[in-house]
Enzyme design. Structure first.
Site, PDB file in Angstrom:
ATOM      1  N   ASP A 208      -1.741  -4.308  -9.275  1.00  0.00           N
ATOM      2  CA  ASP A 208      -2.272  -3.878  -7.983  1.00  0.00           C
ATOM      3  C   ASP A 208      -1.290  -2.866  -7.414  1.00  0.00           C
ATOM      4  OD1 ASP A 208      -2.905  -3.526  -5.322  1.00  0.00           O
ATOM      5  OD2 ASP A 208      -2.809  -5.642  -4.782  1.00  0.00           O
ATOM      6  N   GLN A 211       0.232  -0.490  -2.701  1.00  0.00           N
ATOM      7  CA  GLN A 211       1.377  -0.163  -1.867  1.00  0.00           C
ATOM      8  C   GLN A 211       2.358   0.771  -2.573  1.00  0.00           C
ATOM      9  OE1 GLN A 211       1.392  -0.871   1.265  1.00  0.00           O
ATOM     10  NE2 GLN A 211      -0.429  -2.156   1.134  1.00  0.00           N
ATOM     11  N   LYS A 234      -4.985   4.212   1.576  1.00  0.00           N
ATOM     12  CA  LYS A 234      -3.549   3.997   1.781  1.00  0.00           C
ATOM     13  C   LYS A 234      -2.728   5.228   1.363  1.00  0.00           C
ATOM     14  CE  LYS A 234      -4.163  -0.944   0.905  1.00  0.00           C
ATOM     15  NZ  LYS A 234      -4.177  -1.433   2.286  1.00  0.00           N
TER      16      LYS A 234
END
Length: 418
Positions: A208, A211, A234
């Site tokens: 994932d 971030q 993001k």
């Protein structure tokens, strides 16, 4: 504690801030200090303009029209896919599937590769740091297939217990699915080492990368992740679009997930044949404008000096850590960058005198936007025995002035509750 000295090329943050029109807004008469980019980053003019330009001048459906607008939109949309490929250094654009976001990408892998390859007694390894989007799809699959989920514990400083991870790997391990950087407390996982160990055990890996993608250079050919998911919103791009990277051999062997237009080659009532990659996994009319605007976001990031940007964000992280640590009633949850531990550009904390939601509300009145709660990572909160945290997360447009405004807001919290 004094932050370690960092030498870096200057990043022109004031020039960057001028690219983001929303930053000129005020909140309750206060300067906006936007500190919630880990949830969703703000958008530069070039990204906004890309969507507006398409709708005003050349909108049409893609892949199926012979007229100019359709061909132009198709070229721009597929051009964005190539930009995504280059951004992560994938071998081929066919390895980059456009999805609604990382959540859909992870669910796609669970419902296709997972259903095909995981059976009763097989094991899936996660960590305590995972976002719910990288927990629930595997729980659903494990319940359906009779598989077992194993969870890598955390150390008290919020880092992953690598000895425990090594001990969990065995011949029954079929998948290791972990975050690159924790969205809740900022831990940077040693994903390169974790991938190598997983492959040695014969397991497939999914990362994932939500971030990580806005903050670091990514190289799929060097990292060797089997699947890697990230979201545009993001990365200073639009919502409703993201990328699932997958190694071509794995994607080729996986069955389609959804049926409909674009994912087919031929259809008859006797049977259907499926399209080539990546279209086999892209049923229906996609988020055309979002995809094109995602390409604009990648172009925006591409023109930045990532080394200087990283140094700028780490300077903010260290400065904010020092500022927050000066409050006696405040406790930071997760790794401490002032000790040299690698950490993402965010800080999670609790205060003895007030609930995170109350803190977030008071900060909002001071023009400071933060996230308060469990951040879709309830197991992390359970691990540290807290209901939630206040999370401060930095983007490329943040400055030390934002941190000072945050500190002033926290002083208001103490005056009211302390």
């Amino acid at each position: 504690m004094t932050a370690p000295q960092t030498r870096f090329m200057p990043f022109d943050v004031e020039a960057a801030r001028r690219d983001f029109p929303i930053l000129s807004e005020t909140v309750y008469g206060k300067r906006l200090s936007f500190l919630d980019s880990a949830a969703s980053a703000q958008k530069p003019r070039s990204v906004i303009a890309a969507e507006v330009d398409l709708y005003e001048h050349s909108y049409a459906n893609i892949h199926r029209g012979v007229y100019k607008f359709s061909q132009d939109a198709t070229e721009a949309y597929e051009g964005a896919r190539e930009k995504a490929r280059a951004f992560i250094n994938a071998r081929s654009a066919s390895e980059c599937l456009f999805v609604r976001g990382a959540t859909e990408g992870i669910n796609l892998v669970a419902q296709t590769w997972g259903r095909q390859n995981i059976g009763a007694g097989d094991e899936i390894i996660l960590t305590w740091l995972e976002h719910h989007s990288n927990i629930v799809p595997w729980q659903m699959l494990a319940e359906e297939k009779g598989a077992v989920i194993r969870v890598v514990p955390l150390m008290d400083d919020g880092t992953v217990d690598m000895d425990a991870y090594r001990a969990l790997l065995n011949e029954r391990t079929k998948l290791v699915a972990v975050a690159h950087i924790s969205n809740s407390i900022g831990t940077v996982l040693p994903v390169g080492e974790m991938i190598d160990l997983a492959h040695s055990a014969g397991a497939v890996t999914l990362i994932d990368g939500c971030q990580a993608a806005p903050h670091m250079r990514l190289d799929m050919q060097a990292l060797e992740a089997d699947f890697y998911a990230f979201s545009a919103h993001k990365m200073y791009g639009p919502t409703g679009i993201g990328v699932l990277y997958g190694k071509e051999a794995l994607l080729d062997a996986m069955p389609p997930w959804q049926g409909g237009g674009d994912m087919i080659s031929t259809v008859s009532f006797e049977g259907t044949t499926y399209n080539d990659l990546p279209y086999k996994f892209e049923a229906g009319t996609p988020n055309i404008a979002g995809g094109i605007a995602f390409g604009a976001a990648i172009e925006y990031l591409k023109q930045l000096d990532f080394d200087a940007l990283h140094a700028h964000e780490m300077d903010l992280l260290n400065y904010a850590t020092e500022k927050l640590s000066s409050f006696n009633s405040l406790r930071i949850i997760g790794p401490d960058p002032l000790t040299g531990t690698q950490k993402g550009a965010l800080i999670s904390f609790v205060m003895e005198c007030a609930h995170p939601h109350d803190i977030g509300t008071i900060l909002d009145r001071q023009g400071v936007a933060v996230r308060a709660g469990h951040h879709c990572a309830q197991p992390v909160m359970d691990r540290f025995g807290i209901p939630g945290t206040v999370r401060v997360s930095f983007g490329l447009y943040n400055t030390r002035k934002d941190v000072d405004q945050l500190a002033d807001g926290l002083q208001k919290v103490i005056e009211l509750f302390g």
